[in-house]
Design a protein around this motif. Structure first.
Motif, mmCIF file in Angstrom:
data_model
loop_
_atom_site.group_PDB
_atom_site.id
_atom_site.type_symbol
_atom_site.label_atom_id
_atom_site.label_comp_id
_atom_site.label_asym_id
_atom_site.label_seq_id
_atom_site.Cartn_x
_atom_site.Cartn_y
_atom_site.Cartn_z
ATOM 1 N N GLY A 9 0.819 -1.207 0.000
ATOM 2 C CA GLY A 9 0.000 0.000 0.000
ATOM 3 C C GLY A 9 0.849 1.252 0.000
ATOM 4 N N LEU A 10 0.655 2.095 -1.013
ATOM 5 C CA LEU A 10 1.481 3.291 -1.165
ATOM 6 C C LEU A 10 0.618 4.542 -1.011
ATOM 7 N N PRO A 11 0.660 5.198 0.168
ATOM 8 C CA PRO A 11 -0.023 6.491 0.339
ATOM 9 C C PRO A 11 0.848 7.587 -0.272
ATOM 10 N N LEU A 12 0.304 8.336 -1.208
ATOM 11 C CA LEU A 12 1.136 9.195 -2.047
ATOM 12 C C LEU A 12 0.723 10.654 -1.981
ATOM 13 N N TYR A 13 1.727 11.525 -1.930
ATOM 14 C CA TYR A 13 1.511 12.964 -2.104
ATOM 15 C C TYR A 13 2.791 13.591 -2.625
ATOM 16 N N ASN A 14 2.722 14.141 -3.831
ATOM 17 C CA ASN A 14 3.844 14.864 -4.443
ATOM 18 C C ASN A 14 5.163 14.091 -4.339
ATOM 19 N N GLY A 15 5.184 12.938 -4.948
ATOM 20 C CA GLY A 15 6.368 12.092 -4.864
ATOM 21 C C GLY A 15 7.123 11.899 -6.161
ATOM 22 N N GLU A 16 6.939 12.791 -7.126
ATOM 23 C CA GLU A 16 7.466 12.532 -8.468
ATOM 24 C C GLU A 16 8.977 12.324 -8.513
ATOM 25 N N ALA A 17 9.737 12.929 -7.613
ATOM 26 C CA ALA A 17 11.198 12.864 -7.704
ATOM 27 C C ALA A 17 11.727 11.441 -7.617
ATOM 28 N N PHE A 18 11.130 10.617 -6.764
ATOM 29 C CA PHE A 18 11.653 9.261 -6.550
ATOM 30 C C PHE A 18 10.617 8.171 -6.826
ATOM 31 N N LEU A 19 9.427 8.548 -7.242
ATOM 32 C CA LEU A 19 8.330 7.591 -7.386
ATOM 33 C C LEU A 19 8.642 6.488 -8.389
ATOM 34 N N ASP A 40 -3.608 8.416 -3.953
ATOM 35 C CA ASP A 40 -3.006 9.737 -4.155
ATOM 36 C C ASP A 40 -3.812 10.794 -3.419
ATOM 37 N N ASN A 41 -3.112 11.582 -2.606
ATOM 38 C CA ASN A 41 -3.745 12.560 -1.722
ATOM 39 C C ASN A 41 -3.752 13.950 -2.363
ATOM 40 N N CYS A 42 -4.259 14.001 -3.612
ATOM 41 C CA CYS A 42 -4.369 15.274 -4.354
ATOM 42 C C CYS A 42 -3.001 15.891 -4.641
ATOM 43 N N SER A 43 -2.105 15.082 -5.191
ATOM 44 C CA SER A 43 -0.786 15.587 -5.568
ATOM 45 C C SER A 43 -0.913 16.700 -6.594
ATOM 46 N N THR A 44 0.031 17.637 -6.544
ATOM 47 C CA THR A 44 0.033 18.766 -7.483
ATOM 48 C C THR A 44 1.201 18.667 -8.468
ATOM 49 N N ASP A 45 1.964 17.566 -8.403
ATOM 50 C CA ASP A 45 3.067 17.379 -9.336
ATOM 51 C C ASP A 45 2.704 16.280 -10.341
ATOM 52 N N ARG A 46 3.657 15.576 -10.881
ATOM 53 C CA ARG A 46 3.407 14.559 -11.898
ATOM 54 C C ARG A 46 3.183 13.164 -11.306
ATOM 55 N N SER A 47 2.923 13.074 -10.017
ATOM 56 C CA SER A 47 2.762 11.760 -9.388
ATOM 57 C C SER A 47 1.662 10.937 -10.052
ATOM 58 N N ARG A 48 0.531 11.558 -10.317
ATOM 59 C CA ARG A 48 -0.592 10.837 -10.918
ATOM 60 C C ARG A 48 -0.209 10.278 -12.287
ATOM 61 N N GLU A 49 0.455 11.096 -13.101
ATOM 62 C CA GLU A 49 0.837 10.655 -14.441
ATOM 63 C C GLU A 49 1.808 9.483 -14.375
ATOM 64 N N ILE A 50 2.752 9.549 -13.439
ATOM 65 C CA ILE A 50 3.718 8.462 -13.299
ATOM 66 C C ILE A 50 3.007 7.163 -12.913
ATOM 67 N N CYS A 51 2.064 7.256 -11.980
ATOM 68 C CA CYS A 51 1.303 6.077 -11.563
ATOM 69 C C CYS A 51 0.504 5.499 -12.731
ATOM 70 N N LYS A 52 -0.100 6.356 -13.527
ATOM 71 C CA LYS A 52 -0.883 5.900 -14.674
ATOM 72 C C LYS A 52 0.020 5.194 -15.689
ATOM 73 N N GLU A 53 1.229 5.721 -15.880
ATOM 74 C CA GLU A 53 2.165 5.100 -16.815
ATOM 75 C C GLU A 53 2.561 3.701 -16.346
ATOM 76 N N PHE A 54 2.856 3.564 -15.060
ATOM 77 C CA PHE A 54 3.197 2.242 -14.526
ATOM 78 C C PHE A 54 1.996 1.314 -14.559
ATOM 79 N N GLY A 55 0.803 1.848 -14.226
ATOM 80 C CA GLY A 55 -0.395 1.037 -14.222
ATOM 81 C C GLY A 55 -0.748 0.497 -15.596
ATOM 82 N N ALA A 56 -0.448 1.257 -16.631
ATOM 83 C CA ALA A 56 -0.725 0.809 -17.993
ATOM 84 C C ALA A 56 0.154 -0.371 -18.381
#
Length: 306
Positions: A9-19, A40-56
Motif C-alpha cells: 500500500g502506497l499512500p502518495l503525495y507529491n512524490g514525483e522525484a523518486f516515485l 493519491d492525496n491530491c498531488s500537485t506534481d506529476r505523481s498521478r501521471e507516473i502512476c498511470k504510466e506504470f499502471g498501464a
C-alpha cells in the motif's frame, strides 16, 4: 505452500522525484502473488501521471485518487481499506526494496503463526541512492510474551538515549523500520492503525508487539531514503507536522504528550490480554516515562504550560 495475496500500500503525495524508482523496485519483487495499491492525496506534481504510466504496463497496480487531501494519517489508513491481501505492507514513494523482500517476509510469517510482522534490516540512502549508514538492527522483538516484547522495544529507546549521537550515528530511525514490514492484515485491522497525531506509528508498533512477535530478516533488503524534501524533514515545526498528519491546521494543541500516554493505555486495553499480562503492560507503558526522565519531565511541563 499456499501463496497468499500480498498488498503493498502506497499512500502518495507529491512524490514525483523518486516515485519511478520506488515503483520499479516494487514491481520487480520475485514473489508471484501481490498487488500494489496507490492512494493519491491530491498531488500537485506529476505523481498521478507516473502512476498511470506504470499502471498501464502492470495490471497489479491499482490507483485511487482522493477527492480532497485527507492528511497523511487518513491516507495511510486508506490503502489498508483498499487492500485485498492476506498480508499487507506500507511502502513509500521514496524508498527502495530489494527484489526478494516480500518472498522472504511471507516465508517468515508462514513459518511462525505467532508472528504478526516480518521486516528486513535496513540502510539509509541519500537522494542519489547511495548508502549513508546502516540503521539499527538486532532489535530482538520476538520474545514470548506481550510485556516482554513491549519492554524490549522501550529499552531500545533507552539504549539510544545513552549514546552520544544516537540519531545520526547509531541509526535510531531503525526503531521505526518495522512499520514498513509485512503485516498480517487481519491483525493490523484490529488496531487503531495510524492516528492523526505525531508518533502514532510508535503507538501502532507497540500495540502490534502486544499482539505478536516481530521477525527480523537478517539481510539488508530495505533502503530508507533521506532527502531534503522528505515529509518529516521538510515540515519541522510541530504545528506543520500536525497539519501534515491531519490535512488541516491544528489550532492550539492541548496536552499532546499526555495524549500519547492515553493512547498507549488505550492500546493495552484494546489488545484484550489476560488480566495479569494486561496489568504488566499497563505498568510498562507508565514505566516508559519513569525510565526516560526527559519524557516524564515533558509531561510535567505540559501541565505547567497549560
Amino acid at each position: 505452500p499456499r501463496l497468499p495475496l500480498v498488498t503493498l500500500g502506497l499512500p502518495l503525495y507529491n512524490g514525483e522525484a523518486f516515485l519511478s524508482t520506488a515503483l520499479d523496485s516494487l514491481i520487480k519483487q520475485d514473489y508471484p502473488n501481490f498487488e500494489i495499491v496507490i492512494s493519491d492525496n491530491c498531488s500537485t506534481d506529476r505523481s498521478r501521471e507516473i502512476c498511470k504510466e506504470f499502471g498501464a504496463r502492470d495490471a497489479r497496480i491499482r490507483f485511487s485518487q482522493n477527492e480532497r487531501n485527507l492528511g497523511a494519517a487518513a491516507n495511510f489508513n486508506k490503502v489498508v481499506e483498499l487492500a485485498k491481501g492476506e498480508y499487507f505492507a506500507w511502502v513509500n514513494h521514496d524508498d527502495r526494496w530489494k527484489g526478494n523482500y516480500v518472498s522472504l517476509a511471507v516465508a517468515a510469517l508462514q513459518s511462525d503463526p505467532t508472528a504478526v510482522l516480518a521486516y528486513a534490516r535496513s540502510s539509509k540512502i541519500d537522494g542519489k541512492g547511495e548508502i549513508v549508514a546502516p540503521l539499527l538492527d538486532h532489535l530482538a522483538l520476538d520474545g514470548s510474551g506481550a510485556e516482554t516484547r513491549l519492554a524490549r522495544y522501550h529499552d531500545l529507546f533507552r539504549i539510544v538515549d545513552k549514546t552520544k549521537d544516537g540519531w545520526n550515528t547509531h541509526g535510531i530511525e531503525g526503531l521505526w523500520i518495522p512499520i514498513y514490514g509485512l503485516l498480517r492484515a487481519a491483525a493490523l485491522r484490529e488496531t487503531a492503525m495510524i492516528g492523526p497525531y505525531i508518533s502514532s506509528d510508535t503507538i501502532l508498533l507497540e500495540e502490534l508487539l502486544m499482539r505478536g512477535k516481530f521477525h527480523e530478516i537478517p539481510e539488508r533488503l530495505f533502503f530508507k531514503r533521506d532527502h531534503t524534501e522528505r515529509s518529516m524533514r521538510a515540515k519541522m515545526s510541530y504545528d506543520d507536522r500536525i497539519d501534515w498528519f491531519t490535512g488541516r491546521k491544528p489550532g492550539k494543541l492541548i496536552f499532546p504528550r499526555w495524549r500519547l500516554l492515553a493512547e498507549r493505555l488505550r492500546a493495552v486495553h484494546r489488545v484484550g490480554l489476560p488480566s495479569e499480562e494486561r496489568f504488566r503492560c499497563y505498568r510498562e507503558m507508565v514505566g516508559f516515562y519513569i525510565r526516560r526522565p526527559h519524557e516524564g519531565m515533558a509531561l510535567i511541563k505540559e501541565i505547567l504550560i497549560n
